[in-house]
Design a protein around this motif. Structure first.
Motif, PDB file in Angstrom:
ATOM      1  N   GLU A   1       0.852  -1.187   0.000  1.00 14.17           N
ATOM      2  CA  GLU A   1       0.000   0.000   0.000  1.00 14.17           C
ATOM      3  C   GLU A   1       0.892   1.242   0.000  1.00 14.17           C
ATOM      4  OE1 GLU A   1      -3.356   2.180   2.786  1.00 14.17           O
ATOM      5  OE2 GLU A   1      -3.206  -0.007   2.808  1.00 14.17           O
ATOM      6  N   PRO A   2       1.038   1.903  -1.153  1.00 14.16           N
ATOM      7  CA  PRO A   2       1.863   3.111  -1.195  1.00 14.16           C
ATOM      8  C   PRO A   2       1.402   4.138  -0.166  1.00 14.16           C
ATOM      9  CG  PRO A   2       1.304   2.409  -3.419  1.00 14.16           C
ATOM     10  CD  PRO A   2       0.485   1.566  -2.477  1.00 14.16           C
ATOM     11  N   ALA A   3       2.348   4.668   0.587  1.00 18.01           N
ATOM     12  CA  ALA A   3       2.029   5.645   1.631  1.00 18.01           C
ATOM     13  C   ALA A   3       3.228   6.565   1.821  1.00 18.01           C
ATOM     14  CB  ALA A   3       1.692   4.942   2.939  1.00 18.01           C
ATOM     15  N   ILE A   4       2.941   7.776   2.261  1.00 16.29           N
ATOM     16  CA  ILE A   4       3.977   8.771   2.517  1.00 16.29           C
ATOM     17  C   ILE A   4       3.797   9.299   3.941  1.00 16.29           C
ATOM     18  CG2 ILE A   4       4.904  11.020   1.859  1.00 16.29           C
ATOM     19  CD1 ILE A   4       5.500   8.841  -0.170  1.00 16.29           C
ATOM     20  N   ALA A   5       4.897   9.399   4.675  1.00 15.79           N
ATOM     21  CA  ALA A   5       4.839   9.857   6.063  1.00 15.79           C
ATOM     22  C   ALA A   5       4.466  11.333   6.139  1.00 15.79           C
ATOM     23  CB  ALA A   5       6.189   9.633   6.740  1.00 15.79           C
ATOM     24  N   ASP A   6       3.767  11.695   7.200  1.00 19.80           N
ATOM     25  CA  ASP A   6       3.392  13.101   7.403  1.00 19.80           C
ATOM     26  C   ASP A   6       4.627  14.000   7.460  1.00 19.80           C
ATOM     27  OD1 ASP A   6       0.744  12.353   7.480  1.00 19.80           O
ATOM     28  OD2 ASP A   6       0.627  12.318   9.681  1.00 19.80           O
ATOM     29  N   GLU A   7       5.715  13.469   8.002  1.00 20.48           N
ATOM     30  CA  GLU A   7       6.934  14.270   8.105  1.00 20.48           C
ATOM     31  C   GLU A   7       7.468  14.661   6.731  1.00 20.48           C
ATOM     32  OE1 GLU A   7       6.347  11.416   9.551  1.00 20.48           O
ATOM     33  OE2 GLU A   7       6.478  11.760  11.734  1.00 20.48           O
ATOM     34  N   ALA A   8       7.303  13.784   5.763  1.00 19.35           N
ATOM     35  CA  ALA A   8       7.771  14.088   4.405  1.00 19.35           C
ATOM     36  C   ALA A   8       6.942  15.212   3.784  1.00 19.35           C
ATOM     37  CB  ALA A   8       7.705  12.836   3.538  1.00 19.35           C
ATOM     38  N   ILE A   9       5.655  15.214   4.056  1.00 19.99           N
ATOM     39  CA  ILE A   9       4.791  16.285   3.549  1.00 19.99           C
ATOM     40  C   ILE A   9       5.147  17.609   4.218  1.00 19.99           C
ATOM     41  CG2 ILE A   9       2.425  17.095   3.317  1.00 19.99           C
ATOM     42  CD1 ILE A   9       3.113  14.685   1.564  1.00 19.99           C
ATOM     43  N   ALA A  10       5.390  17.568   5.517  1.00 17.66           N
ATOM     44  CA  ALA A  10       5.747  18.795   6.234  1.00 17.66           C
ATOM     45  C   ALA A  10       7.068  19.359   5.702  1.00 17.66           C
ATOM     46  CB  ALA A  10       5.848  18.510   7.730  1.00 17.66           C
ATOM     47  N   ASP A  11       8.024  18.483   5.446  1.00 17.86           N
ATOM     48  CA  ASP A  11       9.304  18.917   4.898  1.00 17.86           C
ATOM     49  C   ASP A  11       9.116  19.543   3.519  1.00 17.86           C
ATOM     50  OD1 ASP A  11      12.393  18.749   4.784  1.00 17.86           O
ATOM     51  OD2 ASP A  11      11.751  17.718   2.967  1.00 17.86           O
ATOM     52  N   LEU A  12       8.283  18.915   2.686  1.00 21.05           N
ATOM     53  CA  LEU A  12       7.993  19.455   1.357  1.00 21.05           C
ATOM     54  C   LEU A  12       7.387  20.844   1.458  1.00 21.05           C
ATOM     55  CD1 LEU A  12       7.534  19.363  -1.709  1.00 21.05           C
ATOM     56  CD2 LEU A  12       5.476  17.988  -1.263  1.00 21.05           C
ATOM     57  N   GLN A  13       6.403  21.011   2.324  1.00 20.45           N
ATOM     58  CA  GLN A  13       5.760  22.318   2.484  1.00 20.45           C
ATOM     59  C   GLN A  13       6.769  23.388   2.879  1.00 20.45           C
ATOM     60  OE1 GLN A  13       2.848  23.229   1.665  1.00 20.45           O
ATOM     61  NE2 GLN A  13       1.228  21.800   2.201  1.00 20.45           N
ATOM     62  N   GLN A  14       7.659  23.056   3.779  1.00 17.46           N
ATOM     63  CA  GLN A  14       8.659  24.015   4.221  1.00 17.46           C
ATOM     64  C   GLN A  14       9.599  24.397   3.079  1.00 17.46           C
ATOM     65  OE1 GLN A  14       8.679  25.645   6.896  1.00 17.46           O
ATOM     66  NE2 GLN A  14      10.737  26.534   7.059  1.00 17.46           N
ATOM     67  N   ARG A  15      10.033  23.403   2.328  1.00 15.27           N
ATOM     68  CA  ARG A  15      10.939  23.673   1.215  1.00 15.27           C
ATOM     69  C   ARG A  15      10.262  24.533   0.144  1.00 15.27           C
ATOM     70  NH1 ARG A  15      15.481  20.076   0.739  1.00 15.27           N
ATOM     71  NH2 ARG A  15      15.570  18.624   2.498  1.00 15.27           N
ATOM     72  N   LEU A  16       8.990  24.260  -0.129  1.00 18.12           N
ATOM     73  CA  LEU A  16       8.277  25.066  -1.118  1.00 18.12           C
ATOM     74  C   LEU A  16       8.216  26.532  -0.690  1.00 18.12           C
ATOM     75  CD1 LEU A  16       5.355  22.634  -2.043  1.00 18.12           C
ATOM     76  CD2 LEU A  16       7.274  23.293  -3.512  1.00 18.12           C
ATOM     77  N   LYS A  17       7.971  26.770   0.585  1.00 18.80           N
ATOM     78  CA  LYS A  17       7.888  28.146   1.083  1.00 18.80           C
ATOM     79  C   LYS A  17       9.230  28.860   1.011  1.00 18.80           C
ATOM     80  CE  LYS A  17       4.073  27.115   4.247  1.00 18.80           C
ATOM     81  NZ  LYS A  17       3.672  26.952   5.673  1.00 18.80           N
ATOM     82  N   LEU A  18      10.324  28.109   1.073  1.00 17.01           N
ATOM     83  CA  LEU A  18      11.662  28.703   1.078  1.00 17.01           C
ATOM     84  C   LEU A  18      12.316  28.706  -0.303  1.00 17.01           C
ATOM     85  CD1 LEU A  18      13.059  27.160   4.394  1.00 17.01           C
ATOM     86  CD2 LEU A  18      12.222  29.493   4.035  1.00 17.01           C
ATOM     87  N   THR A  19      11.548  28.420  -1.335  1.00 12.11           N
ATOM     88  CA  THR A  19      12.114  28.371  -2.680  1.00 12.11           C
ATOM     89  C   THR A  19      12.825  29.678  -3.033  1.00 12.11           C
ATOM     90  OG1 THR A  19      10.420  26.832  -3.459  1.00 12.11           O
ATOM     91  CG2 THR A  19      11.603  28.088  -5.135  1.00 12.11           C
ATOM     92  N   ARG A  20      14.032  29.565  -3.534  1.00 16.44           N
ATOM     93  CA  ARG A  20      14.746  30.721  -4.061  1.00 16.44           C
ATOM     94  C   ARG A  20      14.727  30.628  -5.585  1.00 16.44           C
ATOM     95  NH1 ARG A  20      21.092  32.430  -3.382  1.00 16.44           N
ATOM     96  NH2 ARG A  20      21.350  30.521  -4.603  1.00 16.44           N
ATOM     97  N   TYR A  21      14.185  31.648  -6.227  1.00 17.53           N
ATOM     98  CA  TYR A  21      13.998  31.624  -7.679  1.00 17.53           C
ATOM     99  C   TYR A  21      15.135  32.339  -8.397  1.00 17.53           C
ATOM    100  CZ  TYR A  21       9.185  30.372  -6.472  1.00 17.53           C
ATOM    101  OH  TYR A  21       8.068  29.759  -5.963  1.00 17.53           O
ATOM    102  N   PRO A  22      15.410  31.947  -9.626  1.00 18.77           N
ATOM    103  CA  PRO A  22      16.354  32.706 -10.440  1.00 18.77           C
ATOM    104  C   PRO A  22      15.669  33.961 -10.990  1.00 18.77           C
ATOM    105  CG  PRO A  22      15.430  30.930 -11.736  1.00 18.77           C
ATOM    106  CD  PRO A  22      14.874  30.770 -10.347  1.00 18.77           C
TER     107      PRO A  22
END
Length: 390
Positions: free
Chosen positions: A9-30
């Motif tokens: 059963e494919p599953a993703i941990a809540d911690e991985a989603i939280a990490d993704l959300q944080q990284r998206l908010k900190l994106t540095r664009y060219p």
């Protein structure tokens, strides 16, 4: 001793989603591109729009929810855990069909055709065209294991797939693929002792026939023009992935926005998505489905491991003749195209060839699932008429 096949059963941990959300908010664009189109790559404004949508509106549980619509399994073959979807048909006489995806695809690429192929009577088809669908994830992609040593080439994957089909009890089967899936499917056809009865592909890697270069057909002129465009303007990703995938992998593993841009730029280029002279991937594939693919790569950290297939096999494709019964469906915006006469130089028993499909591009299973399903049904009927399969 043969490894068991276990439900998964494919599953993703809540911690991985939280990490993704944080990284998206900190994106540095060219800084912004200096042109008004996609000629320098995916535009900054669109990347910002997608990143904001991904962070604030996209359903982070979609990927696993989609995959779990079908039975998922794991089995170890030659030291590699292989994830695969196995959807058996309700029709008892269904034919086993192996589906192989490519890059930047995944098993999600087949989300709209699995049910159509396994239960055709629910989609206007005939019970005689039903398939038991087997859709494995390539090694290094998604939930399949990442190879820990070199050598997982296209030919090696073909051997793994034949072993998988045998393990499932399918001694005789058909196979379909696009992108890398086309090359794996061709390798299945020529593997020693293969029990595959016939193949269908959408990306024929065929060399121009030297005997025809002085009298090219219109479609051959277009094929050469498309190849030249690919070489000049569209092959940079393949050069990097086939030479230094590890170096690329650090950026893809660290930045979800970078992973997204790397993938979606190819959807924009390879889909049949031009409207009023402007290309945009969402003209062909819904935004959420584009992000589903990105999510699967990001959450399984598959940027580098998927790219290594290019290092293994991109620069030495097998151009040998194929004697097994073959079929080709060419969609109008496919990367590489071939005339029928060129194709017949490689595919010696080419029993089905269609280059008159109305629309669709490189990702036909996602873009035009109805049309791809019709092609597979017609191919299946042709094989029955030839008594290659019952």
């Amino acid at each position: 001793m043969e490894s068991p096949i276990t439900p998964f059963e494919p599953a993703i941990a809540d911690e991985a989603i939280a990490d993704l959300q944080q990284r998206l908010k900190l994106t540095r664009y060219p800084d912004e591109e200096t042109v008004e189109d996609w000629s320098q790559g995916i535009p900054l404004a669109y990347v910002r729009e997608l990143t904001d949508y991904w962070s604030a509106e996209y359903d982070m549980g979609r990927v696993c929810g989609t995959l779990n619509q079908w039975p998922n399994f794991l089995t170890e073959i030659e030291g590699l855990d292989i994830h695969f979807i196995y959807q058996r048909s309700p029709h008892s006489d269904a034919t086993p069909l192996l589906l192989t995806h490519g890059w930047p695809g995944s098993v999600l690429e087949f989300r709209h055709v699995i049910d159509r192929l396994s239960n055709p009577t629910e989609y206007g088809g005939r019970a005689e065209n039903a398939f038991h669908v087997v859709a494995p994830a390539l090694p290094g992609y998604g939930f399949s294991a990442k190879p820990r040593a070199p050598g997982t080439t296209v030919q090696k994957i073909a051997d793994l797939w034949i072993a998988l089909m045998k393990r499932l009890g399918h001694e005789r089967f058909l196979a379909h693929g696009g992108d890398w899936g086309s090359l794996v499917t061709q390798a299945v056809a020529v593997a020693p002792g293969t029990t595959c009865a016939g193949i269908h592909i959408t990306l024929p890697v065929v060399a121009p026939d030297p005997e025809t270069l002085e009298s090219l057909l219109p479609e051959e002129v277009q094929a050469l023009e498309a190849f030249n465009f690919y070489q000049d303007w569209d092959s940079g990703y393949s050069k990097q992935q086939s030479t230094r995938p590890q170096t690329l992998g650090y950026g893809l593993a660290d930045s979800p926005t970078g992973q997204m841009a790397w993938i979606i730029e190819k959807y924009a280029q390879w889909c049949d998505c031009e409207v009023n002279g402007l290309r945009h991937p969402e003209n062909a594939i819904p935004r959420d489905e584009l992000l589903d693919t990105v999510m699967l790569y990001w959450l399984t950290n598959s940027g580098a491991s998927s790219a290594r297939l290019y290092w293994e096999s991109f620069n030495n494709p097998d151009m040998a003749e194929i004697e097994l019964s073959s079929a080709i469906s060419l969609f109008p915006n496919e990367i590489f195209r071939s005339s029928e006469r060129w194709a017949r130089k490689k595919f010696l028993n080419l029993h089905y060839f269609n280059d008159k499909i109305a629309k669709g591009g490189h990702f036909s299973a996602l873009e035009v699932p109805d049309l791809l399903t019709q092609e597979l049904w017609q191919w299946r009927e042709q094989l029955r008429a030839l008594e290659i399969v019952a």
